[in-house]
Design a protein around this motif. Structure first.
Motif, PDB file in Angstrom:
ATOM      1  N   ASP A 244       0.856  -1.182   0.000  1.00 62.74           N
ATOM      2  CA  ASP A 244       0.000   0.000   0.000  1.00 62.74           C
ATOM      3  C   ASP A 244       0.898   1.241   0.000  1.00 62.74           C
ATOM      4  OD1 ASP A 244      -2.548   1.286   0.155  1.00 62.74           O
ATOM      5  OD2 ASP A 244      -2.014   1.853   2.197  1.00 62.74           O
ATOM      6  N   SER A 247       0.461   4.465   2.622  1.00 63.90           N
ATOM      7  CA  SER A 247       0.894   4.276   4.013  1.00 63.90           C
ATOM      8  C   SER A 247       2.410   4.070   4.080  1.00 63.90           C
ATOM      9  CB  SER A 247       0.127   3.133   4.685  1.00 63.90           C
ATOM     10  OG  SER A 247       0.347   1.956   3.999  1.00 63.90           O
ATOM     11  N   THR A 411      -3.818  -1.515  -4.834  1.00 64.73           N
ATOM     12  CA  THR A 411      -3.917  -2.385  -3.663  1.00 64.73           C
ATOM     13  C   THR A 411      -5.310  -2.324  -3.053  1.00 64.73           C
ATOM     14  OG1 THR A 411      -1.700  -1.582  -3.231  1.00 64.73           O
ATOM     15  CG2 THR A 411      -2.629  -3.081  -1.604  1.00 64.73           C
ATOM     16  N   ARG A 412      -5.789  -1.076  -2.863  1.00 64.92           N
ATOM     17  CA  ARG A 412      -7.180  -0.962  -2.422  1.00 64.92           C
ATOM     18  C   ARG A 412      -7.755   0.346  -2.935  1.00 64.92           C
ATOM     19  NH1 ARG A 412      -7.858   2.010   2.793  1.00 64.92           N
ATOM     20  NH2 ARG A 412      -5.756   2.158   3.645  1.00 64.92           N
ATOM     21  N   ARG A 414      -9.298   3.815  -3.292  1.00 66.51           N
ATOM     22  CA  ARG A 414      -9.338   5.003  -2.440  1.00 66.51           C
ATOM     23  C   ARG A 414     -10.599   5.802  -2.692  1.00 66.51           C
ATOM     24  NH1 ARG A 414      -5.219   4.596   1.235  1.00 66.51           N
ATOM     25  NH2 ARG A 414      -3.963   3.007   0.283  1.00 66.51           N
TER      26      ARG A 414
END
Ligand code: PFF
Length: 443
Positions: A244, A247, A411-412, A414
């Protein structure tokens, strides 16, 4: 597209990138820059810059690397096209130039480490300590010798590909460095008059903020976070799609930033307690610390650990710098890793000589009013890194934001608020900040 290895563990990449960021910049450079630029008039803008465009640029560079899967030049070409190649070269040149004076300071570290091993690490007479520093940096033989040893260690690590080993060692020694710094901070803060140093560092004095202190704070932001010459691009090229990126960027910036503040607290309070001048220049940390070591039990053994950890921190940063031209030579010139390491070592050993001599026999040779060492520092931090950062911004924020957005969401997913905020910081705040600060120095 060439196969590239992916970092072994999830924290592997963050640790390596932090190893690059945390180095001599925090411990040697930050205290004297803060001292010379009015303490809080330097630190408060620095905090603001790290939080605003610093984190944003780390993220942008990692994105270019992961999307381009190559060195800075290769990634620029793959992501943005041939026309961007010359702009990527600015990063390669910048990394090379930084190494020419970073190795000089690496040499000073080695000298102080050897002195500590010989039992000469503590002293209380400040004028003697100043004299010792002057002798260390002005002697051409010792400056060039230790600098070349530092360069040779770096080249050997990359030649034999034992950088993974160094990273493993640094996983233990970096936290140890933080612990040693905390002990030294406590000792320094309990010296009579030391609290003046804390005030000097943190009590806001906005009237002292000048165009040049802002430019210096901006240059230091690039330097301390290792952004603006392709390191994060090169490291990002090895990052897998499970990492990620936002982060990771926040972690890297926070650890680099914390080490700077700790180093400021370690050096500046004793400086004021001992009645020294905080704007004494590049020797500040090296002159002050032996006097603090003298005031703790087992001071000499403590000094050996401290300089040992500092050397490893300096090496991990130097290795990351070396990696930029090295990856370029391997990717673009198709050189073998071994050949490229040797050529780079020879070129650096020669080109670093002016910086080593600029505190001694070549001290009177000035370029735009600065000796070689200061000129290289100014040129890289205040001109080349901001320039290279503008190219990164142009690619990731202006021309190819769709690719940037794909990488961030890989990754994920947003939220759109996050993406809007990121784009605002990247495409607007960062460049305006950089251009305004840079131009304000001309008026
Ligand atoms: N960030 C490193 C330090 O603070 O010591 C120095 C550095 C490493 C600067 C890598 C630039 C860079 F690309």
């Amino acid at each position: 597209m060439a196969e590239r290895s992916i970092w072994g563990s999830k924290v592997g990449f963050v640790l390596a990138a932090t190893g690059s960021a945390v180095g001599l910049g925090a411990i040697w450079k930050f205290p004297y820059m803060a001292g010379a630029n009015g303490g809080s008039a330097f630190i408060l803008p620095f905090i603001l810059m790290v939080l605003s465009f610093g984190v944003t640029l780390i993220l942008a560079e990692i994105i270019i690397g992961r999307a381009g899967r190559g060195s800075v030049v290769t990634s620029f070409r793959r992501l943005a096209g041939k026309a961007w190649v010359p702009l990527g070269l600015v990063g390669v040149i910048c990394a090379f130039l930084i190494m020419t004076y970073y190795s000089t300071v690496g040499g000073w570290c080695l000298t102080y480490l050897f002195q500590a091993i010989l039992g000469h690490a503590t002293a209380t007479d400040i004028s003697k300590l100043e004299e010792t520093f002057k002798l260390t940096v002005s002697s051409p033989t010792s400056a060039i010798l230790y600098q070349t040893i530092f360069l040779a260690i770096t080249a050997a690590v990359l030649f034999f590909e034992v950088n993974k080993g160094i990273e493993r060692i640094s996983k233990v020694l970096m936290p140890l460095l933080f612990v040693l710094m905390c002990i030294l901070i406590v000792r320094g803060l309990t010296l009579p008059g030391a609290l003046e140093g804390v005030k000097f560092l943190f009590a806001p004095r906005w009237d002292q903020v000048s165009a040049s202190s802002l430019l210096n704070a901006m240059g230091f932001t690039f330097f301390s976070l290792s952004v603006g010459m392709g390191i994060m691009i090169t490291y990002g090229s090895y990052v897998g799609h499970t990492e990620d990126l936002p982060s990771a960027s926040i972690w890297i910036a926070s650890l680099a930033f914390t080490s700077c503040v700790l180093a400021g607290l370690m050096v500046i309070p004793p400086v004021l307690a001992f009645g020294m001048n905080p704007s004494a220049g590049p020797g500040l940390t090296f002159i002050t610390m032996p006097a603090v070591f003298a005031k703790i039990p087992f001071g000499n053994a403590f000094a050996v650990c401290f300089y040992g950890c500092l050397l490893v921190a300096a090496l991990t940063s130097m290795i990351s710098l070396f990696e930029v031209p090295l990856a370029f030579m391997i990717d673009e010139w198709k050189m073998s890793r071994h050949m490229a390491s040797i050529c780079l070592f020879i070129a650096l050993a020669i080109c670093s000589i002016p910086a080593a001599l600029s505190m001694g026999p070549w001290g009177d040779i000035k370029i735009f009013g600065r000796n070689f060492f200061d000129f290289l520092d100014y040129l890289t931090c205040n001109v080349l890194m901001p320039l290279s950062a503008l190219f990164v911004i142009a690619i990731t924020g202006w021309f190819f934001f769709d690719k940037t957005s794909y990488e961030i969401n890989a990754t994920r997913k947003r939220s759109s608020a996050f993406m809007k905020f990121f784009r605002f910081m990247l495409a607007f705040v960062a460049p305006v900040f950089i251009v305004v600060v840079a131009l304000s120095n001309f008026f």
